[in-house]
Motif scaffolding. Structure first.
Motif, PDB file in Angstrom:
ATOM      1  N   ASP A 169      97.773 137.262 -31.467  1.00 27.52           N
ATOM      2  CA  ASP A 169      97.523 137.452 -32.887  1.00 27.52           C
ATOM      3  C   ASP A 169      96.025 137.263 -33.109  1.00 27.52           C
ATOM      4  N   LEU A 170      95.325 138.351 -33.282  1.00 30.58           N
ATOM      5  CA  LEU A 170      93.871 138.295 -33.432  1.00 30.58           C
ATOM      6  C   LEU A 170      93.444 138.034 -34.867  1.00 30.58           C
ATOM      7  N   SER A 171      94.410 137.970 -35.792  1.00 27.77           N
ATOM      8  CA  SER A 171      94.060 137.744 -37.195  1.00 27.77           C
ATOM      9  C   SER A 171      93.731 136.275 -37.470  1.00 27.77           C
ATOM     10  N   LYS A 172      94.048 135.403 -36.520  1.00 27.42           N
ATOM     11  CA  LYS A 172      93.786 133.977 -36.687  1.00 27.42           C
ATOM     12  C   LYS A 172      93.027 133.455 -35.472  1.00 27.42           C
ATOM     13  N   VAL A 173      92.086 132.578 -35.719  1.00 27.91           N
ATOM     14  CA  VAL A 173      91.390 131.922 -34.624  1.00 27.91           C
ATOM     15  C   VAL A 173      92.244 130.719 -34.232  1.00 27.91           C
ATOM     16  N   ILE A 174      92.743 130.752 -33.033  1.00 26.76           N
ATOM     17  CA  ILE A 174      93.648 129.700 -32.566  1.00 26.76           C
ATOM     18  C   ILE A 174      93.075 129.085 -31.306  1.00 26.76           C
ATOM     19  N   ASP A 175      93.072 127.788 -31.275  1.00 26.77           N
ATOM     20  CA  ASP A 175      92.622 127.051 -30.096  1.00 26.77           C
ATOM     21  C   ASP A 175      93.788 127.011 -29.116  1.00 26.77           C
ATOM     22  N   GLU A 176      93.802 127.951 -28.185  1.00 33.91           N
ATOM     23  CA  GLU A 176      94.893 128.042 -27.215  1.00 33.91           C
ATOM     24  C   GLU A 176      94.753 126.923 -26.187  1.00 33.91           C
ATOM     25  N   PRO A 177      95.841 126.211 -25.921  1.00 41.38           N
ATOM     26  CA  PRO A 177      95.758 125.091 -24.980  1.00 41.38           C
ATOM     27  C   PRO A 177      95.696 125.554 -23.528  1.00 41.38           C
ATOM     28  N   SER A 178      95.138 124.726 -22.696  1.00 39.78           N
ATOM     29  CA  SER A 178      95.132 124.993 -21.252  1.00 39.78           C
ATOM     30  C   SER A 178      96.505 124.636 -20.693  1.00 39.78           C
ATOM     31  N   LEU A 179      96.778 125.079 -19.478  1.00 40.79           N
ATOM     32  CA  LEU A 179      98.036 124.718 -18.819  1.00 40.79           C
ATOM     33  C   LEU A 179      98.120 123.209 -18.625  1.00 40.79           C
ATOM     34  N   ASP A 180      96.999 122.583 -18.311  1.00 41.13           N
ATOM     35  CA  ASP A 180      96.980 121.118 -18.160  1.00 41.13           C
ATOM     36  C   ASP A 180      97.329 120.424 -19.472  1.00 41.13           C
ATOM     37  N   SER A 181      96.833 120.951 -20.571  1.00 38.08           N
ATOM     38  CA  SER A 181      97.127 120.373 -21.882  1.00 38.08           C
ATOM     39  C   SER A 181      98.608 120.530 -22.226  1.00 38.08           C
ATOM     40  N   ILE A 182      99.171 121.683 -21.928  1.00 38.76           N
ATOM     41  CA  ILE A 182     100.608 121.901 -22.175  1.00 38.76           C
ATOM     42  C   ILE A 182     101.419 120.922 -21.335  1.00 38.76           C
ATOM     43  N   TYR A 183     101.053 120.782 -20.083  1.00 37.35           N
ATOM     44  CA  TYR A 183     101.739 119.841 -19.195  1.00 37.35           C
ATOM     45  C   TYR A 183     101.685 118.419 -19.775  1.00 37.35           C
ATOM     46  N   ALA A 184     100.512 118.013 -20.230  1.00 38.96           N
ATOM     47  CA  ALA A 184     100.341 116.670 -20.793  1.00 38.96           C
ATOM     48  C   ALA A 184     101.205 116.486 -22.043  1.00 38.96           C
ATOM     49  N   LYS A 185     101.287 117.518 -22.874  1.00 34.92           N
ATOM     50  CA  LYS A 185     102.116 117.419 -24.076  1.00 34.92           C
ATOM     51  C   LYS A 185     103.598 117.320 -23.707  1.00 34.92           C
ATOM     52  N   LEU A 186     104.027 118.062 -22.695  1.00 39.18           N
ATOM     53  CA  LEU A 186     105.417 117.957 -22.245  1.00 39.18           C
ATOM     54  C   LEU A 186     105.689 116.580 -21.648  1.00 39.18           C
ATOM     55  N   MET A 187     104.723 116.046 -20.918  1.00 33.64           N
ATOM     56  CA  MET A 187     104.883 114.696 -20.355  1.00 33.64           C
ATOM     57  C   MET A 187     104.994 113.658 -21.472  1.00 33.64           C
ATOM     58  N   ALA A 188     104.201 113.810 -22.510  1.00 35.79           N
ATOM     59  CA  ALA A 188     104.175 112.831 -23.596  1.00 35.79           C
ATOM     60  C   ALA A 188     105.395 112.913 -24.504  1.00 35.79           C
ATOM     61  N   HIS A 189     105.906 114.132 -24.730  1.00 38.07           N
ATOM     62  CA  HIS A 189     106.946 114.300 -25.750  1.00 38.07           C
ATOM     63  C   HIS A 189     108.269 114.828 -25.208  1.00 38.07           C
ATOM     64  N   GLY A 190     108.282 115.365 -24.004  1.00 37.18           N
ATOM     65  CA  GLY A 190     109.483 116.013 -23.475  1.00 37.18           C
ATOM     66  C   GLY A 190     110.423 115.072 -22.753  1.00 37.18           C
ATOM     67  N   LEU A 191     111.462 115.650 -22.213  1.00 33.01           N
ATOM     68  CA  LEU A 191     112.402 114.904 -21.386  1.00 33.01           C
ATOM     69  C   LEU A 191     111.683 114.462 -20.110  1.00 33.01           C
ATOM     70  N   ARG A 192     112.223 113.497 -19.423  1.00 37.49           N
ATOM     71  CA  ARG A 192     111.509 112.902 -18.282  1.00 37.49           C
ATOM     72  C   ARG A 192     111.176 113.911 -17.182  1.00 37.49           C
ATOM     73  N   TYR A 193     111.944 114.954 -17.022  1.00 36.72           N
ATOM     74  CA  TYR A 193     111.712 115.942 -15.964  1.00 36.72           C
ATOM     75  C   TYR A 193     111.136 117.256 -16.498  1.00 36.72           C
ATOM     76  N   GLU A 194     110.932 117.357 -17.789  1.00 39.62           N
ATOM     77  CA  GLU A 194     110.611 118.633 -18.425  1.00 39.62           C
ATOM     78  C   GLU A 194     109.296 119.259 -17.951  1.00 39.62           C
ATOM     79  N   ALA A 195     108.261 118.473 -17.851  1.00 32.34           N
ATOM     80  CA  ALA A 195     106.966 119.014 -17.427  1.00 32.34           C
ATOM     81  C   ALA A 195     107.059 119.572 -16.007  1.00 32.34           C
ATOM     82  N   GLN A 196     107.785 118.877 -15.139  1.00 32.04           N
ATOM     83  CA  GLN A 196     107.942 119.347 -13.755  1.00 32.04           C
ATOM     84  C   GLN A 196     108.771 120.630 -13.717  1.00 32.04           C
ATOM     85  N   LEU A 197     109.817 120.710 -14.539  1.00 33.27           N
ATOM     86  CA  LEU A 197     110.633 121.928 -14.611  1.00 33.27           C
ATOM     87  C   LEU A 197     109.780 123.114 -15.036  1.00 33.27           C
TER      88      LEU A 197
END
Length: 174
Positions: free
Chosen positions: A138-166
């Motif tokens: 979506d080019l109509s909005k400037v969005i700060d897209e997260p890195s894969l490492d950031s997504i992994y960290a968010k899954l580790m912080a908020h997801g199920l215990r195995y979710e980031a690894q899955l």
């Protein structure tokens, strides 16, 4: 209407299903809702409704389940299913661009468990980008897209215990 090959990451669909299968379970047991949403997603996929299938499977992804729920042993969080559906869609002209949809979900979700749902939306967004890089952002909005490492960290912080690894295992296999 022709029937497509079923998604191997989803339970077998019933012979006939409608959205009522989900609305009937809305406030009832989350494990039953989760399973039925996965089943309904497979049903919709096989009927050629890829966009609606993604919506059904996403409802399962956002269902409030804990690590100990037995349903997750047989049917893990549907990251592999969502990747498979997008990757197996027979056209580059995808109905309702799922990349944009998950991008919007990730920045707009509010309410109960919003941090977890945002992390999951970004995780699926990354899988879709890998699966179908031709899908436009979506080019109509400037969005700060997260890195894969950031997504992994968010899954580790908020997801199920195995979710980031899955999620990581699906990203590396894809």
């Amino acid at each position: 209407m022709s029937t497509l090959e079923p998604c191997p990451h989803l339970p077998e669909a019933e012979a006939y299903m409608t959205h009522a299968c989900l609305t009937e379970l809305r406030s009832d047991e989350p494990a039953k809702f989760y399973f039925k949403a996965l089943q309904y997603g497979n049903y919709l996929w096989q009927k050629g409704h890829a966009g609606r299938a993604i919506l059904a499977v996403t409802r399962a992804l956002y269902t409030d389940l804990d690590d100990q729920n037995p349903i997750l042993e047989e049917w893990p969080l549907p990251y592999a299913a969502l990747f498979w559906i997008v990757n197996s869609h027979p056209s580059h002209d995808f109905p309702g661009n799922p990349r944009v949809s998950f991008q919007h979900q990730a920045i707009r979700i509010r309410g109960h468990r919003h941090e977890l749902k945002r992390a999951r939306a970004w995780a699926v967004w990354a899988l879709i980008r890998k699966s179908k890089p031709s899908l436009k952002a979506d080019l109509s909005k400037v969005i700060d897209e997260p890195s894969l490492d950031s997504i992994y960290a968010k899954l580790m912080a908020h997801g199920l215990r195995y979710e980031a690894q899955l999620w990581t295992s699906i990203m590396t296999q894809a």
